[in-house]
Design a protein around this motif. Structure first.
Motif, PDB file in Angstrom:
ATOM      1  N   PRO A 145      76.199 -32.262 -97.915  1.00  0.00           N
ATOM      2  CA  PRO A 145      76.965 -33.542 -98.344  1.00  0.00           C
ATOM      3  C   PRO A 145      78.499 -33.151 -98.783  1.00  0.00           C
ATOM      4  O   PRO A 145      79.170 -34.175 -98.413  1.00  0.00           O
ATOM      5  CB  PRO A 145      76.101 -34.196 -99.567  1.00  0.00           C
ATOM      6  N   LEU A 146      78.739 -32.074 -99.471  1.00  0.00           N
ATOM      7  CA  LEU A 146      79.986 -31.710 -99.878  1.00  0.00           C
ATOM      8  C   LEU A 146      80.814 -31.340 -98.549  1.00  0.00           C
ATOM      9  O   LEU A 146      81.930 -31.831 -98.525  1.00  0.00           O
ATOM     10  CB  LEU A 146      80.021 -30.737-100.852  1.00  0.00           C
ATOM     11  N   ASP A 147      80.260 -30.624 -97.685  1.00  0.00           N
ATOM     12  CA  ASP A 147      80.875 -30.312 -96.274  1.00  0.00           C
ATOM     13  C   ASP A 147      81.454 -31.417 -95.480  1.00  0.00           C
ATOM     14  O   ASP A 147      82.504 -31.760 -95.175  1.00  0.00           O
ATOM     15  CB  ASP A 147      80.026 -29.353 -95.637  1.00  0.00           C
ATOM     16  N   GLN A 148      80.297 -32.661 -95.517  1.00  0.00           N
ATOM     17  CA  GLN A 148      80.907 -33.823 -94.685  1.00  0.00           C
ATOM     18  C   GLN A 148      81.970 -34.634 -95.587  1.00  0.00           C
ATOM     19  O   GLN A 148      82.820 -35.123 -94.843  1.00  0.00           O
ATOM     20  CB  GLN A 148      79.636 -34.691 -94.799  1.00  0.00           C
ATOM     21  N   ALA A 149      81.669 -34.647 -96.690  1.00  0.00           N
ATOM     22  CA  ALA A 149      82.635 -35.199 -97.586  1.00  0.00           C
ATOM     23  C   ALA A 149      84.162 -34.684 -97.423  1.00  0.00           C
ATOM     24  O   ALA A 149      85.170 -35.321 -97.384  1.00  0.00           O
ATOM     25  CB  ALA A 149      82.171 -35.426 -99.043  1.00  0.00           C
ATOM     26  N   ARG A 150      84.037 -33.413 -97.723  1.00  0.00           N
ATOM     27  CA  ARG A 150      85.360 -32.685 -97.492  1.00  0.00           C
ATOM     28  C   ARG A 150      86.135 -32.995 -96.211  1.00  0.00           C
ATOM     29  O   ARG A 150      87.209 -32.958 -96.045  1.00  0.00           O
ATOM     30  CB  ARG A 150      85.057 -31.273 -97.590  1.00  0.00           C
ATOM     31  N   ALA A 151      85.202 -33.004 -95.144  1.00  0.00           N
ATOM     32  CA  ALA A 151      85.733 -33.080 -93.651  1.00  0.00           C
ATOM     33  C   ALA A 151      86.349 -34.430 -93.578  1.00  0.00           C
ATOM     34  O   ALA A 151      87.500 -34.744 -93.059  1.00  0.00           O
ATOM     35  CB  ALA A 151      84.485 -33.072 -92.548  1.00  0.00           C
ATOM     36  N   ILE A 152      85.652 -35.548 -93.982  1.00  0.00           N
ATOM     37  CA  ILE A 152      86.126 -36.953 -94.103  1.00  0.00           C
ATOM     38  C   ILE A 152      87.600 -37.104 -94.702  1.00  0.00           C
ATOM     39  O   ILE A 152      88.513 -37.590 -94.404  1.00  0.00           O
ATOM     40  CB  ILE A 152      85.227 -37.914 -94.686  1.00  0.00           C
ATOM     41  N   LEU A 153      87.463 -36.503 -96.058  1.00  0.00           N
ATOM     42  CA  LEU A 153      88.980 -36.410 -97.028  1.00  0.00           C
ATOM     43  C   LEU A 153      89.907 -35.665 -96.161  1.00  0.00           C
ATOM     44  O   LEU A 153      91.102 -36.105 -96.347  1.00  0.00           O
ATOM     45  CB  LEU A 153      88.399 -35.741 -98.184  1.00  0.00           C
ATOM     46  N   GLU A 154      89.576 -34.496 -95.331  1.00  0.00           N
ATOM     47  CA  GLU A 154      90.612 -33.798 -94.706  1.00  0.00           C
ATOM     48  C   GLU A 154      91.309 -34.705 -93.628  1.00  0.00           C
ATOM     49  O   GLU A 154      92.166 -34.639 -93.371  1.00  0.00           O
ATOM     50  CB  GLU A 154      90.201 -32.474 -94.097  1.00  0.00           C
ATOM     51  N   GLU A 155      90.319 -35.531 -92.922  1.00  0.00           N
ATOM     52  CA  GLU A 155      90.761 -36.399 -91.801  1.00  0.00           C
ATOM     53  C   GLU A 155      91.704 -37.632 -92.557  1.00  0.00           C
ATOM     54  O   GLU A 155      92.600 -37.891 -91.978  1.00  0.00           O
ATOM     55  CB  GLU A 155      89.602 -36.936 -90.986  1.00  0.00           C
ATOM     56  N   ARG A 156      91.237 -38.316 -93.531  1.00  0.00           N
ATOM     57  CA  ARG A 156      91.707 -39.346 -94.070  1.00  0.00           C
ATOM     58  C   ARG A 156      93.029 -38.916 -95.005  1.00  0.00           C
ATOM     59  O   ARG A 156      93.844 -39.787 -94.958  1.00  0.00           O
ATOM     60  CB  ARG A 156      90.653 -40.222 -95.065  1.00  0.00           C
ATOM     61  N   ALA A 157      92.840 -38.033 -95.957  1.00  0.00           N
ATOM     62  CA  ALA A 157      93.977 -37.742 -96.878  1.00  0.00           C
ATOM     63  C   ALA A 157      94.030 -36.183 -96.864  1.00  0.00           C
ATOM     64  O   ALA A 157      93.604 -35.613 -97.879  1.00  0.00           O
ATOM     65  CB  ALA A 157      93.716 -38.323 -98.231  1.00  0.00           C
TER      66      ALA A 157
END
Length: 195
Positions: free
Chosen positions: A126-138
Motif C-alpha cells: 500500500p505504501l509503495d502504491q501510494a508513493r507511486a501515485i504521489l510521485e505521478e500527481r505531485a
C-alpha cells in the motif's frame, strides 16, 4: 620473435601518471554522496545488495556523463535523478535478462523467494502504491517526503537540495503526508506532526 610487444617494459612507480583533475572530481563526488545514493536505492528496492548494484550501475553512468553533470547547475540533483531512474528500472531490466541467464550448479546464487518472503513484502505494497501515485500527481511533494523520512533531511537541507525555500519544503512535506494518508486510507494525524 620481433613483435611490437617485445620491447614493452613495465612502468616504474614514479612513472605512473596521476589521475586527472576530472577523475579526482568524479571520485570525490561519488565518495561524498554514495550514502545518499544508497538511501535512494534502498528506499526504492528495500534490498541492500540490489541497492548497492544500482549505485554501482549509476556510478558508471555518472562517470560516462560526468562533463554534463559537472556543468549542470545542481549536479547532485541530476545524479540523484539518474540513480532513481536506474533503481526504478532495475527489476524490469533483471526480468528482461532473466531468460538469458543460465544458473551454474553450486554457484551460491540467491534462493528463489519463498511465499513467506512475498507475504512479508506485501505489507509495503500500500505504501509503495501510494508513493507511486504521489510521485505521478505531485512529484515535488513526493520528493520532499522521501528526503525527509527516508533520508532524514531537515527542511533547510531539503530546500537547498531542491532549490526551494524552507517554508515551501515544510508545506510540501505536510501536503505530501496528507496525500499519502488519504491514498492509503489512514486516519488523519492531529497537530504536532514531525516535519
Amino acid at each position: 620473435m620481433n613483435g611490437p610487444y617485445e620491447s614493452h617494459e613495465l612502468a616504474e612507480p614514479g612513472e605512473i601518471p596521476e589521475p586527472s583533475r576530472k577523475q579526482m572530481d568524479f571520485q570525490e563526488f561519488i565518495r561524498e554522496h554514495k550514502a545518499e545514493f544508497m538511501r535512494v536505492a534502498m528506499g526504492r528496492l528495500r534490498n541492500l545488495h540490489d541497492a548497492d548494484e544500482v549505485v554501482q550501475i549509476a556510478a558508471v553512468k555518472i562517470h560516462t556523463k560526468w562533463t554534463v553533470i559537472e556543468a549542470h547547475a545542481n549536479p547532485l540533483a541530476l545524479a540523484m535523478t539518474m540513480v532513481r531512474t536506474i533503481a526504478i528500472d532495475y527489476y524490469r531490466r533483471r526480468a528482461r535478462l532473466a531468460d538469458r541467464e543460465i544458473p551454474v550448479a553450486g554457484s551460491g546464487l540467491p534462493r528463489t523467494p519463498s511465499a513467506d518472503d512475498l507475504l512479508e513484502l506485501r505489507g509495503y505494497e500500500p505504501l509503495d502504491q501510494a508513493r507511486a501515485i504521489l510521485e505521478e500527481r505531485a512529484p515535488k511533494q513526493a520528493e520532499c517526503v522521501r528526503l525527509r523520512y527516508l533520508e532524514g533531511k531537515n527542511a533547510a537541507e531539503i530546500a537547498e537540495r531542491l532549490g526551494i525555500t524552507p517554508g515551501a519544503a515544510k508545506a510540501n512535506i505536510s501536503l505530501g503526508l496528507k496525500a499519502l494518508h488519504a491514498l492509503m486510507d489512514l486516519p488523519e494525524l492531529g497537530k504536532g506532526g514531525d516535519s
